[in-house]
Write an enzyme that holds these catalytic residues in place. Structure first.
Site, PDB file in Angstrom:
ATOM      1  N   PRO A  88      -1.724  -4.101  -4.720  1.00 34.10           N
ATOM      2  CG  PRO A  88      -0.550  -5.420  -6.227  1.00 34.10           C
ATOM      3  CD  PRO A  88      -1.773  -5.406  -5.372  1.00 34.10           C
ATOM      4  CD  GLU A 116      -2.628 -16.587 -10.437  1.00 31.60           C
ATOM      5  OE1 GLU A 116      -3.526 -17.322  -9.996  1.00 31.60           O
ATOM      6  OE2 GLU A 116      -1.414 -16.835 -10.307  1.00 31.60           O
ATOM      7  NE  ARG A 154       9.173   1.570  14.828  1.00 37.93           N
ATOM      8  CZ  ARG A 154       9.561   2.836  14.720  1.00 37.93           C
ATOM      9  NH1 ARG A 154       8.812   3.710  14.098  1.00 37.93           N
ATOM     10  NH2 ARG A 154      10.718   3.218  15.230  1.00 37.93           N
ATOM     11  CG  ASP A 169      11.196   6.524  14.206  1.00 32.07           C
ATOM     12  OD1 ASP A 169      12.203   6.055  14.714  1.00 32.07           O
ATOM     13  OD2 ASP A 169      10.044   6.131  14.412  1.00 32.07           O
TER      14      ASP A 169
HETATM   15  C1  4GM Z   1      -3.701  -8.534  -6.074  1.00 30.60           C
HETATM   16  C2  4GM Z   1      -4.871  -8.168  -5.430  1.00 30.60           C
HETATM   17  C3  4GM Z   1      -0.264  -6.148  -1.785  1.00 30.60           C
HETATM   18  C4  4GM Z   1      -2.665  -9.129  -5.343  1.00 30.60           C
HETATM   19  C5  4GM Z   1      -5.006  -8.357  -4.068  1.00 30.60           C
HETATM   20  C6  4GM Z   1      -0.728  -7.407  -2.090  1.00 30.60           C
HETATM   21  C7  4GM Z   1       1.499  -6.457  -3.322  1.00 30.60           C
HETATM   22  C8  4GM Z   1       0.860  -5.655  -2.409  1.00 30.60           C
HETATM   23  C9  4GM Z   1      -2.804  -9.344  -3.984  1.00 30.60           C
HETATM   24  C10 4GM Z   1      -3.978  -8.947  -3.342  1.00 30.60           C
HETATM   25  C11 4GM Z   1      -0.044  -8.161  -3.039  1.00 30.60           C
HETATM   26  C12 4GM Z   1       1.388  -4.290  -2.103  1.00 30.60           C
HETATM   27  C13 4GM Z   1      -1.713  -9.981  -3.182  1.00 30.60           C
HETATM   28  N1  4GM Z   1       1.073  -7.681  -3.615  1.00 30.60           N
HETATM   29  N2  4GM Z   1       2.185  -3.726  -2.997  1.00 30.60           N
HETATM   30  N3  4GM Z   1      -0.431  -9.401  -3.462  1.00 30.60           N
HETATM   31  O1  4GM Z   1       1.060  -3.719  -1.080  1.00 30.60           O
HETATM   32  O2  4GM Z   1      -4.096  -9.119  -2.019  1.00 30.60           O
END
Ligand code: 4GM
Length: 250
Positions: A88, A116, A154, A169
């Site tokens: 994230p 986590e 795609r 698109d």
């Molecule tokens: C924290 C660190 C990507 C959480 C690494 C992965 C959301 C997204 C995760 C990670 C995720 C996103 C796993 N959650 N917003 N969770 O792209 O891989």
């Protein structure tokens, strides 16, 4: 273009590679879809891939050693590939970025986290880029990596049936796609716009451009502020304004 996914849940990813246009693209040899189970690279007989955080606190953290071994293995198989960690905190993925990555045609190795979090040293030593698909947190990076692979694949010539369908698109040129219809001509009183049945290609082109602009204006006005309007678009919008005005006057 090669896609490789490093994950603790390879079945999640394998079923994605085995269906629809993605599997067709793989069959045609236009893309490659592969996955590696990170657990196969754990360093102890319990197959451990996570551990408690230094400094205390709840939750488990993914260890660096299995991730490093898995990434090095993937790099050996695909030395030219770019290592992308789904998180994230990453750079925001978009249609524009999908075009860039498809055009670069460099293979991609996706590292999917679970638990986590991931040991900080993974980010700083093993990864070329962090990518995010949006401002929300999921239980793992697998869905995010599949979203990105799908959007890029795609765009690779031949993966979709026709090249036309991805050029028009949504989001290409910051416009949403125009309204589309198929048979029947009338459904529960709802008719297909007559121009689309007329066979007049120029009129149809203009109608579609207007539909695309109207949708963008109503659903995603932020996109119109980004890209400036060309002369034809200005004309179409002015005309729409006049149509609305004449409704008010009557
Ligand atoms: C924290 C660190 C990507 C959480 C690494 C992965 C959301 C997204 C995760 C990670 C995720 C996103 C796993 N959650 N917003 N969770 O792209 O891989």
């Amino acid at each position: 273009m090669d896609f490789m996914v490093l994950t603790l849940f390879p079945e999640l990813v394998s079923s994605f590679f085995e269906h629809g246009m993605i599997s067709r693209g793989i069959e045609k040899g236009l893309i490659k879809g592969d996955y590696i189970n990170i657990r196969n690279f754990s360093c102890d007989r319990h197959n451990t891939v996570d551990d408690r955080p230094y400094g205390g606190g709840s939750g488990m953290i993914m260890k660096i050693e299995p991730l490093q071994a898995a990434i090095l293995h993937a790099k050996k198989k695909a030395p030219e590939s770019r290592v992308v960690l789904m998180s994230p905190q990453g750079n925001r993925f978009s249609q524009e970025r999908a075009f860039e990555l498809a055009l670069q045609n460099q293979g991609l190795i996706f590292v999917c986290g679970r638990y986590e979090g991931i040991d900080e040293r993974v980010y700083t030593t093993l990864v070329d880029e962090e990518l995010s698909i949006g401002d929300y947190v999921m239980t793992g990076g697998e869905l995010a990596s599949m979203v990105i692979i799908d959007a890029i694949a795609r765009l690779i010539p031949g993966v979709l049936g026709s090249c036309e369908s991805c050029r028009s698109d949504s989001f290409t040129d910051n416009r949403l796609e125009y309204a589309q219809y198929t048979r029947p001509e009338e459904f529960e009183g709802l008719k297909v716009p007559e121009i689309l049945l007329s066979g007049n290609h120029e009129k149809i082109r203009l109608w579609r451009k207007k539909s695309s602009l109207q949708r963008t204006f109503l659903k995603r006005p932020d996109l119109l502020q980004k890209g400036c309007l060309d002369a034809e678009e200005k004309k179409i919008l002015k005309q729409w304004g006049q149509e609305l005005e004449s409704l008010v006057k009557e």
